[in-house]
Design an enzyme around this catalytic site. Structure first.
Site, PDB file in Angstrom:
ATOM      1  N   TYR A 144      -2.298  -1.076  10.398  1.00 32.07           N
ATOM      2  CA  TYR A 144      -2.224  -1.201   8.925  1.00 32.07           C
ATOM      3  C   TYR A 144      -0.892  -0.658   8.408  1.00 32.07           C
ATOM      4  O   TYR A 144      -0.210  -1.290   7.606  1.00 32.07           O
ATOM      5  CB  TYR A 144      -3.406  -0.436   8.313  1.00 32.07           C
ATOM      6  N   SER A 157       0.855  -1.186   0.000  1.00 34.20           N
ATOM      7  CA  SER A 157       0.000   0.000   0.000  1.00 34.20           C
ATOM      8  C   SER A 157       0.889   1.232   0.000  1.00 34.20           C
ATOM      9  O   SER A 157       2.064   1.155   0.395  1.00 34.20           O
ATOM     10  CB  SER A 157      -0.845  -0.001   1.281  1.00 34.20           C
TER      11      SER A 157
END
Ligand code: NAD
Length: 257
Positions: free
Chosen positions: A152, A139
């Site tokens: 995350y 990401s």
């Protein structure tokens, strides 16, 4: 480019980016293994539909990527793994002092540790076959941080690090390992965090999209699943043979800032 004769395993591929990559791999001729934690008729039907559409073998294998043994069983049960796409991921948005421990543990396990187990199980198969591709869906949050996403951001930075290590460990072999680092893609994962983001910032959901989510993405456009699937296919091509241990950002300029 033809991926005929190759088997691609895509973790977390019943929706969003993983499903898009699975469809594109099948379109390129690869046999595909779809995966998620559920074991519903529709999961197997989805695999059948992809197989019939593209004339390839497509299977669904249930395996919960939060569990070490299930991650390794997925690869073993598939029996072959030329292309491994570590894609399964979840999200939770909260300030660190309110972040539920069970959410932290689940995000670290599914978004990061699963890639360790699947890669460890798949590499011997790739070595035996004499070719392999590990593609980690990290990401922009593997390269940059945002508030309220401690687990995350930690997991995705970990995946980017693991990608470098696997790239080095396989550098002299016909195997590559790379990460794709998408900016925001409008999938169920992002749709699900719009209300939480709105709550954390005390704004409406429309404002959360405009002022918080796409605020970081200079293009002001969501990345598409099709664009990411195209990058995954490129990483399987001969042209990408010397691309290894690196991260490819597809984020509308986010990480250039
Ligand atoms: P999604 O929610 O649409 O899909 C996630 C998939 O993972 C689903 O198939 C789900 O069933 C599966 N999954 C969840 N928990 C699992 C478990 N325990 N075991 C096995 N499978 C499990 O999400 P998405 O947006 O397509 O995200 C896919 C990946 O891309 C994730 O790793 C995510 O972090 C990453 N990513 C997404 C975006 C985005 O904006 N959507 C941006 C950057 C990175």
């Amino acid at each position: 480019m033809s991926l005929k004769g190759k088997t691609a395993i895509i973790t977390g591929s019943t929706s969003g980016i993983g499903l898009g990559i699975a469809r594109e791999m099948a379109k390129a001729g690869a046999d595909v293994v779809l995966n998620s934690f559920s074991d519903r008729d529709e999961d197997h039907a989805l695999a059948r539909e992809i197989g019939e559409e593209h004339g390839v073998t497509a299977r669904y294998i249930q395996a919960d990527m939060s569990k070490a043994d299930a991650c390794r069983r997925l690869i073993e049960e598939a029996g072959a793994c030329d292309i491994l796409v570590n894609n399964a991921g979840i999200q939770h948005v909260a300030p660190i002092d309110e972040f539920p421990t069970e959410k932290w543990d689940a995000i670290i396990a599914i978004n990061m540790t699963s890639a360790f187990h699947t890669t460890a199980a798949a590499l011997p198969m790739m070595r035996k076959a004499g070719w392999g591709r590990v593609i980690n869906i990290a990401s922009a949050h593997g390269l940059r941080a945002s508030p309220f996403k401690s687990a995350y951001v930690t997991a995705k930075h970990g995946v980017v690090g693991m990608t470098k290590v696997v790239g080095l460990e396989t550098a002299k072999e016909p195997i590559t390992c790379n990460a794709i680092c998408p900016g925001y893609v409008l999938t169920p994962l992002v749709e699900g965090q719009i209300p939480d983001t709105a709550k954390e910032y005390g704004i409406s959901e429309d404002e959360a999209v405009e002022k918080v989510i796409l605020a970081k993405q200079p293009s002001k456009e969501f990345v598409t699943v099709g664009q990411l699937a195209g990058i995954a296919i490129f990483l399987c091509s001969d042209a990408a043979s010397q691309i290894t241990g690196t991260s490819i950002a597809a984020d509308g300029g986010w990480t250039s800032q």
